[in-house]
Design an enzyme around this catalytic site. Structure first.
Site, short mmCIF file in Angstrom:
data_model
loop_
_atom_site.label_atom_id
_atom_site.label_comp_id
_atom_site.label_asym_id
_atom_site.label_seq_id
_atom_site.Cartn_x
_atom_site.Cartn_y
_atom_site.Cartn_z
N TYR A 163 -3.38 -8.17 16.49
CA TYR A 163 -3.40 -7.46 15.43
C TYR A 163 -4.73 -6.51 15.49
CZ TYR A 163 -3.93 -5.74 10.57
OH TYR A 163 -4.27 -4.96 9.31
N ASN A 176 1.73 4.49 7.81
CA ASN A 176 1.23 3.24 7.25
C ASN A 176 2.07 1.84 7.65
OD1 ASN A 176 0.36 1.57 4.40
ND2 ASN A 176 2.55 1.38 4.35
N PRO A 209 -9.34 -0.16 5.35
CA PRO A 209 -9.59 -1.20 4.47
C PRO A 209 -10.09 -2.48 4.85
CG PRO A 209 -7.13 -0.56 4.70
CD PRO A 209 -7.94 -0.09 5.77
N ASP A 228 13.32 2.96 10.93
CA ASP A 228 12.78 1.93 11.73
C ASP A 228 11.82 2.63 12.94
OD1 ASP A 228 12.16 0.04 13.80
OD2 ASP A 228 14.35 -0.15 14.38
N VAL A 229 10.39 2.41 12.66
CA VAL A 229 9.61 3.10 13.13
C VAL A 229 9.30 2.69 14.81
CG1 VAL A 229 7.92 3.46 11.06
CG2 VAL A 229 7.63 1.48 12.78
N ILE A 253 0.98 -1.06 -0.13
CA ILE A 253 -0.12 0.06 -0.04
C ILE A 253 0.78 1.29 -0.13
CG2 ILE A 253 -1.56 1.41 1.35
CD1 ILE A 253 -2.90 -1.32 2.42
#
Length: 289
Positions: free
Chosen positions: A156, A91, A186, A64-65, A22
């Protein structure tokens, strides 16, 4: 006559996890609208390749988030090279699947760090940069799993519920400041993350291009809820009006309870699950929703 869409030409936009899936598709759609885009990703080779293909208005930087100081430094570098950030798209995310009793704690922590804590940190950083300018837009990519519970992906779902709640609260905190918040919801998206998943009769899968188009549209015509496809909004409203027992029966009848559960031991997910398992906070690589 409705309002004219906002232009994205010249806007500085950051996409985390933007090297594939995405994220990469959204980057391409934004560049075609004339935006200047920064791709943040651990896979710098892939990110640099994508940026090179899209032209000089796209840059790629390592990210690296889960490293909060590094995330902040990444945003500082984007602003140094491109100017003040107009849009941040959170994202990056992973979706390892398992029944909760089979999920190890390391997987739980990876999902919380990448899917939720990083989004909280990125959102906070964006607010601190945008609010003083009274301008900006924060886009948090959640999932329909943020509005319902799906067996096989309990953690999740928890992280995506967290993203939805975070986005709702910050949206209200920013009322009247000139900073917009959008939450993208989504269905199953046909990327590597969805490997081995089967479609339910009630929810059809969508392409990355459809999600990217919805994100672009939300930036041009700001709104909070961004359902992909749009029919998910009506479906959610109807099921919430039903008595719980009937709603759960309907979900089971249409196969919604098996969308994630049926893939928890699927060989088709082996490669994805192995790579997701390497995405430990501070190391490894995060996948893209």
């Amino acid at each position: 006559m409705g309002r004219q869409p906002r232009t994205l030409r010249g806007k500085v936009i950051v996409v985390t996890g933007g090297a594939q899936g995405i994220g990469a598709t959204t980057v391409g759609a934004l560049v075609r609208r004339g935006a200047r885009v920064a791709i943040g990703d651990l896979d710098l080779v892939r990110a640099e390749k994508a940026a090179a293909e899209l032209g000089p208005d796209t840059i790629a930087l390592p990210l690296d988030v889960t490293d909060t100081r590094g995330f902040t430094a990444f945003l500082d570098e984007v602003e140094h090279r491109l100017g003040p950030i107009d849009v941040l798209i959170n994202n990056a995310g992973i979706m390892p699947l398992a029944a909760l009793e089979e999920e190890d704690d390391a997987s739980t922590r990876r999902q919380l760090e990448i899917n939720l804590h990083a989004v909280i940190h990125g959102t906070r950083e964006a607010v601190q940069r945008m609010r003083p300018r009274r301008s900006g837009h924060i886009v948090n990519v959640a999932s329909m799993a943020g509005k319902a519970g799906f067996p096989g992906g309990a953690t999740y779902c928890a992280t995506k519920h967290g993203v939805v709640g975070l986005s709702e609260a910050v949206h209200l905190e920013l009322h009247g400041t000139g900073v917009d918040v959008s939450c993208v919801l989504p269905a199953i998206v046909r990327t590597e993350l969805a490997s081995g998943l089967k479609e339910a009769k009630m929810i059809k899968s969508v392409s990355p291009e459809e999600v990217a188009a919805a994100i672009v549209d939300a930036l041009e015509r700001p709104r909070f809820d961004v359902y992909v496809p749009k029919s998910l909004d009506a479906l959610g409203r109807v099921t919430r009006l039903l008595p719980r027992s009937f709603g759960e029966w309907l979900v089971r009848t249409l196969g919604g309870d098996q969308v994630l559960a049926s893939a928890t031991h699927s060989s088709a997910r082996a490669d994805y699950e192995a790579r997701a398992a390497e995405s430990a906070p501070g190391a490894g690589s995060e996948e893209r929703t």
